[in-house]
Design an enzyme around this catalytic site. Sequence first.
Site, PDB file in Angstrom:
ATOM      1  N   CYS A 102     -23.670  11.923  60.079  1.00  0.00           N
ATOM      2  CA  CYS A 102     -23.582  10.465  59.910  1.00  0.00           C
ATOM      3  C   CYS A 102     -24.940   9.787  60.057  1.00  0.00           C
ATOM      4  CB  CYS A 102     -22.582   9.891  60.906  1.00  0.00           C
ATOM      5  SG  CYS A 102     -20.994  10.727  60.855  1.00  0.00           S
TER       6      CYS A 102
ATOM      7  N   ASN B 178     -14.580   6.023  59.488  1.00  0.00           N
ATOM      8  CA  ASN B 178     -15.891   6.666  59.562  1.00  0.00           C
ATOM      9  C   ASN B 178     -16.154   7.403  58.245  1.00  0.00           C
ATOM     10  OD1 ASN B 178     -18.069   8.342  60.030  1.00  0.00           O
ATOM     11  ND2 ASN B 178     -17.414   8.929  62.090  1.00  0.00           N
TER      12      ASN B 178
ATOM     13  N   HIS C 251     -23.793   2.681  62.547  1.00  0.00           N
ATOM     14  CA  HIS C 251     -22.822   3.621  61.991  1.00  0.00           C
ATOM     15  C   HIS C 251     -21.417   3.187  62.411  1.00  0.00           C
ATOM     16  CE1 HIS C 251     -20.617   7.070  60.914  1.00  0.00           C
ATOM     17  NE2 HIS C 251     -20.618   7.653  62.094  1.00  0.00           N
TER      18      HIS C 251
HETATM   19  O1  UT7 Z   1     -19.716  10.028  63.342  1.00  0.00           O
HETATM   20  C1  UT7 Z   1     -19.669  10.514  64.633  1.00  0.00           C
HETATM   21  C2  UT7 Z   1     -18.363  11.132  64.834  1.00  0.00           C
HETATM   22  N1  UT7 Z   1     -17.492  10.830  65.859  1.00  0.00           N
HETATM   23  C3  UT7 Z   1     -17.392   9.790  66.704  1.00  0.00           C
HETATM   24  O2  UT7 Z   1     -18.153   8.884  66.761  1.00  0.00           O
HETATM   25  C4  UT7 Z   1     -16.215   9.846  67.640  1.00  0.00           C
HETATM   26  C5  UT7 Z   1     -16.539   9.407  69.038  1.00  0.00           C
HETATM   27  N2  UT7 Z   1     -15.356   9.422  69.867  1.00  0.00           N
HETATM   28  C6  UT7 Z   1     -14.338   8.523  69.746  1.00  0.00           C
HETATM   29  O3  UT7 Z   1     -14.417   7.638  68.932  1.00  0.00           O
HETATM   30  C7  UT7 Z   1     -13.187   8.623  70.713  1.00  0.00           C
HETATM   31  O4  UT7 Z   1     -13.461   9.572  71.705  1.00  0.00           O
HETATM   32  C8  UT7 Z   1     -11.824   8.981  70.018  1.00  0.00           C
HETATM   33  C9  UT7 Z   1     -11.376   7.821  69.165  1.00  0.00           C
HETATM   34  C10 UT7 Z   1     -12.007  10.227  69.171  1.00  0.00           C
HETATM   35  C11 UT7 Z   1     -10.761   9.253  71.076  1.00  0.00           C
HETATM   36  O5  UT7 Z   1     -10.616   8.122  71.908  1.00  0.00           O
HETATM   37  P1  UT7 Z   1     -10.603   8.304  73.499  1.00  0.00           P
HETATM   38  O6  UT7 Z   1     -10.389   6.966  74.065  1.00  0.00           O
HETATM   39  O7  UT7 Z   1     -11.845   9.033  73.877  1.00  0.00           O
HETATM   40  O8  UT7 Z   1      -9.305   9.176  73.702  1.00  0.00           O
HETATM   41  P2  UT7 Z   1      -9.179  10.593  74.442  1.00  0.00           P
HETATM   42  O9  UT7 Z   1      -9.762  11.655  73.609  1.00  0.00           O
HETATM   43  O10 UT7 Z   1      -9.646  10.443  75.855  1.00  0.00           O
HETATM   44  O11 UT7 Z   1      -7.612  10.770  74.451  1.00  0.00           O
HETATM   45  C12 UT7 Z   1      -6.774   9.913  75.244  1.00  0.00           C
HETATM   46  C13 UT7 Z   1      -5.325  10.266  74.956  1.00  0.00           C
HETATM   47  C14 UT7 Z   1      -5.031  11.759  75.019  1.00  0.00           C
HETATM   48  O12 UT7 Z   1      -3.760  11.933  75.568  1.00  0.00           O
HETATM   49  P3  UT7 Z   1      -3.577  12.413  77.079  1.00  0.00           P
HETATM   50  O13 UT7 Z   1      -4.272  13.737  77.146  1.00  0.00           O
HETATM   51  O14 UT7 Z   1      -4.236  11.365  77.903  1.00  0.00           O
HETATM   52  O15 UT7 Z   1      -2.106  12.488  77.195  1.00  0.00           O
HETATM   53  C15 UT7 Z   1      -4.998  12.157  73.563  1.00  0.00           C
HETATM   54  O16 UT7 Z   1      -4.183  13.283  73.336  1.00  0.00           O
HETATM   55  O17 UT7 Z   1      -4.991   9.844  73.635  1.00  0.00           O
HETATM   56  C16 UT7 Z   1      -4.406  10.935  72.938  1.00  0.00           C
HETATM   57  N3  UT7 Z   1      -4.698  10.797  71.522  1.00  0.00           N
HETATM   58  C17 UT7 Z   1      -3.925  10.103  70.672  1.00  0.00           C
HETATM   59  N4  UT7 Z   1      -2.766   9.434  70.851  1.00  0.00           N
HETATM   60  C18 UT7 Z   1      -2.231   8.833  69.788  1.00  0.00           C
HETATM   61  C19 UT7 Z   1      -5.776  11.272  70.843  1.00  0.00           C
HETATM   62  N5  UT7 Z   1      -5.683  10.914  69.557  1.00  0.00           N
HETATM   63  C20 UT7 Z   1      -4.551  10.190  69.429  1.00  0.00           C
HETATM   64  C21 UT7 Z   1      -3.930   9.540  68.345  1.00  0.00           C
HETATM   65  N6  UT7 Z   1      -2.787   8.874  68.574  1.00  0.00           N
HETATM   66  N7  UT7 Z   1      -4.447   9.550  67.108  1.00  0.00           N
END
Ligand code: UT7
Length: 363
Positions: A138, A310, A280
């Site tokens: 990215c 993204n 980005h």
């Molecule tokens: O271009 C560069 C590429 N990437 C990025 O910039 C991504 C950077 N990271 C992010 O944007 C965030 O970390 C995410 C959007 C990917 C995830 O958000 P988060 O607030 O960090 O969530 P998390 O990974 O801590 O997950 C929290 C909970 C988990 O459940 P438990 O374990 O707490 O029960 C996940 O399983 O949310 C759950 N979860 C979802 N729930 C519903 C993860 N994805 C989803 C989903 N829908 N799509």
Amino acid sequence: MTITTQALFETEAAVARNGVGKPGLLHPVRVTGLGVAVPPARLTNADLEQMVDTSDEWIVTRTGIRERRIAAPEVATSDLALAAARAAIADAGIPVSEIDLLIVATITPDHLFPATACLVQAGLGLPGIPAFDLSAGCSGLAYALDQAWHGLAAGAYRNALVIGADTLSRIVDFSDRRTAVLFGDGAAALVLHRGEPGEDAGILASHLGADGRGGSLLILPAGGSRKPASHATVAAREHFLRMNGQEVFKFAVRILEESTRQVLAKAGYSPADLDLFVPHQANIRIIEAARERLGLPPERVVVNVDRFGNTSAASIGLALAEARERGRLRPGALVALTGFGTGLTWGSILLRWTKTENDGGQK
Ligand code: UT7
């Protein structure tokens, strides 16, 4: 693995000590054309609710994304790149034959080889000029702009076509809710023009960096020479991207601020001088955190992640084009484009918007 903040600051210090980014530039370089291409098909959060265990509420709250564009099965990265290229060249108002350098930033090339840039070159009917792909995730568009800028400023080229294009939908696992909701497809292209010494410069500074220790945080495990495609890799779904979202999130917030400050400092500016910040578009929470750290009001930040998700290498170009379309890019505006992504990589370009034709109310 975890990249510590301290380690990244050490990297920054090394970059600053080496004086990278301050070559003896002979020619001013400015943006003379901008064009984008996105597929018409929209994938909404409601659609995703039918595919994985997620909700519109979760996606909007955690990412700010409401929909993304998805390329039709017969459309590949080079098709989007070519459409954006044609729009950018038309916008520049020059014949295609005036382009003498072509770079495509992408991590979803049509093939491992030949380069997507060569496919675009053939599509444009531009045999002979150098054309190559650049892999910086990215951050790819910022990297490619930096390379084209230096080539033009040194006098080696006159008009460069720089494209950021990705069809991440092809490498996203639509059964994995952690990544399925984040990405979309698109392309953005810029024409950079070499001016004569003494003319106003468009591009003022760049700041690139990478830290390969974070390479496993966002990776496509199979399909390359390390792990060629096989029945086993397909069964293990290793031809889809894998990401440690939380670690990438922490890195992203810090590097968006740091790289933007660095590129501003290189040209003698501070965040308060910025007219428009084009980060980005990965997650609204990352953008908001960086905006607050930089002390910028919301009206100076471009956000379109809600409608495109993204789009990887296309992201900052799509956002820049939308800002122009909405009349937010007045001539003379000080603009920072800042990307971050797999590698890990980061890159910022600082420019004064010099183009005047077609600004506002078109496209
Ligand atoms: O271009 C560069 C590429 N990437 C990025 O910039 C991504 C950077 N990271 C992010 O944007 C965030 O970390 C995410 C959007 C990917 C995830 O958000 P988060 O607030 O960090 O969530 P998390 O990974 O801590 O997950 C929290 C909970 C988990 O459940 P438990 O374990 O707490 O029960 C996940 O399983 O949310 C759950 N979860 C979802 N729930 C519903 C993860 N994805 C989803 C989903 N829908 N799509």
